[in-house]
Design a protein around this motif. Structure first.
Motif, PDB file in Angstrom:
ATOM      1  N   ARG A   1      -1.187   3.793 -12.261  1.00  0.00           N
ATOM      2  CA  ARG A   1      -0.795   3.988 -10.986  1.00  0.00           C
ATOM      3  C   ARG A   1      -1.699   4.805 -10.058  1.00  0.00           C
ATOM      4  N   ASN A   2      -2.338   4.182  -9.036  1.00  0.00           N
ATOM      5  CA  ASN A   2      -3.233   4.939  -8.201  1.00  0.00           C
ATOM      6  C   ASN A   2      -4.455   5.585  -8.994  1.00  0.00           C
TER       7      ASN A   2
ATOM      8  N   SER B   1       7.361   1.102  -8.080  1.00  0.00           N
ATOM      9  CA  SER B   1       6.859   2.173  -9.033  1.00  0.00           C
ATOM     10  C   SER B   1       8.210   2.313  -9.956  1.00  0.00           C
TER      11      SER B   1
ATOM     12  N   ASP C   1      -0.108  -2.473 -13.079  1.00  0.00           N
ATOM     13  CA  ASP C   1      -0.163  -1.783 -12.177  1.00  0.00           C
ATOM     14  C   ASP C   1       0.978  -1.459 -11.371  1.00  0.00           C
ATOM     15  N   ASP C   2       1.625  -0.163 -11.688  1.00  0.00           N
ATOM     16  CA  ASP C   2       2.745   0.450 -11.226  1.00  0.00           C
ATOM     17  C   ASP C   2       2.890   0.609  -9.606  1.00  0.00           C
TER      18      ASP C   2
ATOM     19  N   SER D   1       0.564   0.570  -7.153  1.00  0.00           N
ATOM     20  CA  SER D   1      -0.456   1.261  -6.612  1.00  0.00           C
ATOM     21  C   SER D   1      -0.467   1.096  -5.226  1.00  0.00           C
TER      22      SER D   1
END
Length: 241
Positions: A11-12, A69, A40-41, A43
């Motif tokens: 994430r990010n 998320s 990809d949580d 992002s």
């Protein structure tokens, strides 16, 4: 046929993800057939664009995206569910888990007569974290070990390898990734441990505070202790005559 699926919850991590993927390719290309699944949580830092560009030239790369998320355990679970490999290896998306450790992590699962091993847990040596984070982790690991007796000094390490079917048979709950040694042992699997190195974060920042981890961990620890006490103790044997 894919031998191994690498699952990366992220994430990010736009500043770190491309370098991490390069490292995975360098480490595993000589070792086995593999795929890489980045989850990809949700992002919002441009990581999705980085991954979209990468996929154009990386046939082994697959990308899942959560619509909101869900956290690290949810991301790992999503990745494992769609994985094609019978063996799974995980590592964090921030680059602190060196990908060159992956062959060492997978070796106990690929060795002859390794059928009893369900999980290989990485154990960080020389952690590159702040003093407060290291002290909080030491306390949490010590408390967990005393209560669960899982024989693991560092369950927070993102470097783990395990059998896909065995993982999917475990009860799912948020933050379960910190309790995998106890959960695999609960189901009768042997757990191996491998010392792994650790790197400073390359860019971005951690998404969890020590207080946040601690408050959630109290509830989770009680729940896992309950699961261990309530495990199924009888095992069936099929009669063949």
């Amino acid at each position: 046929m894919t031998d191994v699926s690498i699952v990366i919850p992220a994430r990010n991590e736009a500043p770190n993800i491309a370098t991490l993927l390069d490292g995975i390719d360098a480490a595993l290309a000589p070792v086995c057939d593999y795929e890489v699944i980045v989850v990809d949580d949700a992002s919002d830092d441009g990581m999705a664009e980085v991954l979209r560009t990468r996929r154009a030239t990386a046939p082994r790369l697959r990308v899942l995206r959560h619509d909101r998320s869900g956290g690290q355990s949810a991301a790992v679970h999503s990745g494992v569910r769609v994985a094609r490999g019978a063996l799974i290896a995980t590592l964090d998306g921030d680059g602190q888990n060196p990908p060159e450790e992956l062959p060492k992590l997978l070796a106990p699962l690929m060795a002859p007569d390794s059928e009893a091993v369900g999980l290989v847990a990485g154990q960080r040596v020389g952690r590159q974290d702040t003093l407060s984070k290291k002290l909080a982790s030491r306390f949490a690991n010590g408390l967990r070990a005393r209560i669960l007796k899982d024989g693991t000094r560092d369950t927070g390490c993102g470097l783990k390898a395990f059998r896909r079917e065995a993982f999917l048979a475990l009860p799912y709950f948020d933050h379960m990734h910190r309790y995998l040694p106890a959960l695999f042992a609960r189901d009768g699997w042997a757990v191996a441990h491998v010392d792994v190195s650790h790197r400073p974060r390359g860019g971005g920042r951690s998404h969890y505070s020590n207080l946040q981890r601690g408050l959630v961990g109290i509830v989770d620890l009680a729940g896992v202790a309950w699961l261990l006490r309530r495990r199924k103790k009888s095992r069936p044997t099929e009669l063949t005559e």
